[in-house]
Each structure stands twice: as structure tokens, then as C-alpha cells.
Design a protein around this motif. Structure first.
Motif, PDB file in Angstrom:
ATOM      1  N   ALA A   1      -7.389  18.372 -26.647  1.00 46.26           N
ATOM      2  CA  ALA A   1      -6.882  17.085 -26.314  1.00 46.26           C
ATOM      3  C   ALA A   1      -5.870  16.383 -27.475  1.00 46.26           C
ATOM      4  O   ALA A   1      -4.727  15.755 -26.815  1.00 46.26           O
ATOM      5  CB  ALA A   1      -8.143  16.021 -26.128  1.00 46.26           C
ATOM      6  N   TYR A   2      -5.981  16.744 -28.633  1.00 47.66           N
ATOM      7  CA  TYR A   2      -5.386  15.981 -29.610  1.00 47.66           C
ATOM      8  C   TYR A   2      -4.608  16.821 -30.766  1.00 47.66           C
ATOM      9  O   TYR A   2      -5.272  17.973 -31.062  1.00 47.66           O
ATOM     10  CB  TYR A   2      -6.106  14.991 -30.441  1.00 47.66           C
TER      11      TYR A   2
ATOM     12  N   SER B   1     -10.011  13.231 -21.236  1.00 46.96           N
ATOM     13  CA  SER B   1     -10.369  11.996 -21.729  1.00 46.96           C
ATOM     14  C   SER B   1     -11.597  11.399 -21.509  1.00 46.96           C
ATOM     15  O   SER B   1     -12.437  10.852 -22.456  1.00 46.96           O
ATOM     16  CB  SER B   1      -9.356  11.056 -21.282  1.00 46.96           C
ATOM     17  N   ASP B   2     -12.128  11.550 -20.116  1.00 45.63           N
ATOM     18  CA  ASP B   2     -13.355  10.949 -19.798  1.00 45.63           C
ATOM     19  C   ASP B   2     -14.530  11.821 -20.276  1.00 45.63           C
ATOM     20  O   ASP B   2     -15.672  11.474 -20.804  1.00 45.63           O
ATOM     21  CB  ASP B   2     -13.533  11.055 -18.265  1.00 45.63           C
TER      22      ASP B   2
ATOM     23  N   ASP C   1     -10.514  16.589 -16.976  1.00 45.85           N
ATOM     24  CA  ASP C   1     -10.458  15.106 -17.205  1.00 45.85           C
ATOM     25  C   ASP C   1     -11.050  15.163 -18.684  1.00 45.85           C
ATOM     26  O   ASP C   1     -12.158  14.624 -18.826  1.00 45.85           O
ATOM     27  CB  ASP C   1     -11.433  14.434 -16.349  1.00 45.85           C
TER      28      ASP C   1
ATOM     29  N   LYS D   1     -15.056  10.630 -23.996  1.00 42.67           N
ATOM     30  CA  LYS D   1     -15.780   9.373 -23.857  1.00 42.67           C
ATOM     31  C   LYS D   1     -17.261   9.482 -23.667  1.00 42.67           C
ATOM     32  O   LYS D   1     -18.070   8.881 -24.327  1.00 42.67           O
ATOM     33  CB  LYS D   1     -15.142   8.533 -22.904  1.00 42.67           C
TER      34      LYS D   1
END
Length: 388
Positions: A358-359, A325-326, A323, A329
Motif C-alpha cells: 500500500a505505501y 486501506s480497510d 480494499d 485498518k
């Protein structure tokens, strides 16, 4: 400045406590041995402003202030020079200018020499005896060789300093004879501090049996009910694969809390409870039960949103749960909410690693982060951790 006398990256972190606990960090503040003074400025020339700069991480300003005081001959008393030299060396160490720090320390003579004792200056210090050398200066002198890559020299000096401290503890205990006063307590804290510095060097070289031996020595010296020390024992036991031993140590810490120890030593009640939760989470983390570990870290963060160990390790667990993304964050929110607390190199390294995973345009995102860090970080923050 206290004097000697009254007169891990993104892999699963084996020891989460080390993420925010720097055993080499020196706190320069008022000391129980010198609490007869009304303010820091009574201890040394304009010490309050120097201390304030240090606490804010303005280490370049510390160097400027020390340099100015020396150039203008504002340091009138012998102990003033030692106090300012201590801050100067600490600032150089924080800025990773270790060779300059070593050269500054080399300007000193034998720290136990008569030139550094109050009684050598009866006109300046009437009726005062003992060493005027700040304990922090002794510690800096011991640790600087390790920073220069001379690990064995650093260990030799630290063990020598540990012997010095233990001698002082014994002397103070005899002087107080059953009434263990502030002086004894201060020297015991110094013993704990120096021993932790030694443990840190041995841990970095994976010398776990020596670490266990040192921790057990601390237990013999009245540390059997210290939850932080017991937890540290559990972390080392995990490093050597003794999971059951680690669980036993962590259960012992939890038992202390259940016995009614709402606070212990330097820990507040919240810190104590968070320590218990983090210990539980570490066991889950090693067993790859990341969901349960996240639950424990969430409890910590709910009690104290500045618990950066819990924040960082929760993000790692979420990453292992895929996860990303989380997990990103969690770290970004911590940096935004409490930048002065959350801004440490380990957390930033982990965040940048997550960006890379992630990117596609992670370089641009890391550059934005780096620019923000440049505006808010203390002077000693290592900006290279963004890996741009």
C-alpha cells in the motif's frame, strides 16, 4: 506444576484456526490431579509468582527467578527441582534457545527411574506414591528434537509419549471402573494434547493421510461430538482437496450447535457460534467468495472483538477484494484495541505485507510498528516478523 500421578503468511490460509492456536503452547497451571492443594505455592516453592511471570510472557524473568532459586539453594524438595527445571526449559523454548533447552533436559536421567518417584523419599513424602515428574516436562523432552531440526527424533518421542499416556488412560479407567473421575479426564486431555502435537508435525510436512488417521483415532476415543476436533477434520479434508468432505464436517459442527449444545467442552457459547461462522467463512474463502466470508467474520467480531482468527482473516479477505486501506485498518484497530490478544506473528506479518503493497514509505511505517511492538510484546515475540 502438574505431576504424572495424583499421589501462512499473506496467502489464503488453508487452516485459519492455526493462526492463533499454537499446539506447542504449554499451559503450566494447577491440574485436576493435584487439586487437593490449596494454592500453587503449596505445590512448590513460590510457584505462584513463577506462574504469573509465565502467563505474562516474561520468560527472561522466569530464567532469572529459576537461576536465583538454584543459586540460593531455595529448592529443598526433589520435586521442586523438577518443577523449576520444567519452567526453565519452557522459558528457553519460548525464547528459541533450543540447544540450551536440550542441554538442560539432557541433565535428567530416565524419567521413569526410581529417583523420580515419591516413595523413594519416604521421609519427605510420607504415604505418597507415584511419579513426581511433571507431565509438561515429558512433553518438552519429546518436542525439543523437532525444534532442533531433528523431526524424526521428535516424532519418535511424541509417539512414545502418546503410548505412555494411553497406558495411563487405560490404567485410570480400570481403577475407576465405570466412575470416570477427574484423573481419567485429565489423562484424556493429555492424550488429545499430545496427538495434536503429532498432527501439527505431520501437517507441517503435508502428511495428510497420517493426520486423518490420527484424528479418526481420537474420534474412536470419545471425540465424536467434539466440535473443535470435527472442525480440524474439515481443515485437513480441505488441504487434500476434499471440499465436500470438509463441508460435511462443518455441517456436523453446526448441527451440534443447533441440537442445543450452546457450549461444548472447553468452548463457551460464543466461542462455539464463532467456530461455526469461521468454518462457513473458510468454505467461502476457498471458493473465493470473499464478500460472504467477510460477512461471517463480521458476525464473529461483533460477538467477540478478541477473536483474532476472524479479525486476521477478515483483513485478508478485504485485501483479496483489493480494499487494502480497510484491511490495514482492521488489523491496526485490533492491535490498538486488544494488543495482548492480537499481537501474534502471523497477524503482524500480514499487516507488514499490506504496508509493502500500500505505501511507498513502508519501511518507515514498519519501523514505527516494530518500535511499538518492542514496548508491549512478551519476551517470546519474534520481532523479525516485521521484516525490517
Amino acid at each position: 506444576m502438574a505431576s504424572d500421578s495424583p499421589d501462512s503468511r499473506t496467502q489464503s490460509p488453508p487452516d485459519p484456526e492455526t493462526l492463533t492456536t499454537d499446539l506447542e503452547t504449554l499451559t503450566l497451571s494447577t491440574d485436576p490431579l493435584t487439586d487437593q492443594f490449596g494454592s500453587l505455592n503449596d505445590l512448590s516453592h513460590e510457584l505462584a509468582s513463577l506462574q504469573d511471570l509465565a502467563l505474562r510472557g516474561s520468560w527472561r524473568s522466569v530464567l532469572d527467578k529459576v537461576g536465583r532459586a538454584r543459586a540460593l539453594s531455595l529448592l529443598q524438595k526433589p520435586h521442586d527441582h523438577l518443577t523449576y527445571l520444567s519452567y526453565n526449559v519452557l522459558a528457553l523454548m519460548k525464547l528459541r534457545r533450543f540447544a540450551e533447552a536440550s542441554a538442560e533436559l539432557d541433565s535428567l536421567e530416565d524419567l521413569d527411574g526410581s529417583q523420580y518417584r515419591y516413595e523413594s523419599y519416604p521421609n519427605v513424602y510420607p504415604n505418597r506414591t507415584g511419579s513426581m515428574v511433571p507431565f509438561s516436562l515429558r512433553w518438552l523432552r519429546a518436542i525439543v528434537p523437532a525444534k532442533l531440526g531433528r523431526r524424526q527424533d521428535g516424532l519418535d518421542r511424541l509417539y512414545g509419549l502418546l503410548g505412555f499416556v494411553r497406558t495411563k488412560v487405560e490404567e485410570k479407567e480400570k481403577e475407576n471402573a465405570g466412575d470416570l473421575g477427574v484423573s481419567v479426564s485429565a489423562w484424556r486431555k493429555r492424550e488429545f494434547f499430545v496427538t495434536n502435537s503429532i498432527i501439527g508435525l505431520h501437517l507441517s510436512n503435508k502428511e495428510f493421510p497420517v493426520c486423518l488417521s490420527l484424528i479418526k483415532e481420537l474420534f474412536k476415543r470419545d471425540g465424536s461430538s467434539d466440535p473443535v476436533l470435527i472442525s480440524k477434520l474439515g481443515y485437513v479434508q480441505m488441504q487434500i482437496g476434499d471440499l465436500e468432505g470438509a463441508k460435511s464436517s462443518f455441517n456436523r459442527v453446526e448441527g451440534l450447535m443447533k441440537e442445543g449444545e450452546k457450549s461444548c467442552g472447553s468452548l463457551s457459547g460464543i466461542q462455539f457460534r464463532n467456530l461455526v461462522n469461521r468454518n462457513k467463512a473458510l468454505v467461502y474463502l476457498v471458493g473465493k467468495d470473499y464478500v460472504s466470508a467477510v460477512r461471517e467474520y463480521d458476525e464473529c467480531i461483533e460477538r467477540d472483538h478478541t477473536d483474532v482468527v476472524a479479525v486476521n482473516n477478515k483483513a485478508l479477505c478485504l485485501m483479496y477484494l483489493r480494499d487494502l486501506s480497510d484491511s490495514i485498518k482492521v488489523l491496526e484497530n485490533a492491535l490498538e484495541r486488544v494488543p495482548t490478544v492480537a499481537l501474534n506473528e502471523t497477524l503482524v506479518v500480514n499487516l507488514c505485507s499490506m504496508y509493502e503493497l500500500a505505501y511507498v514509505n513502508h519501511s518507515d511505517i514498519k519501523r514505527t510498528l516494530s518500535n511499538w511492538i518492542a514496548r508491549v510484546a512478551p519476551d517470546d515475540f519474534d520481532s523479525s516478523c516485521t521484516r525490517i
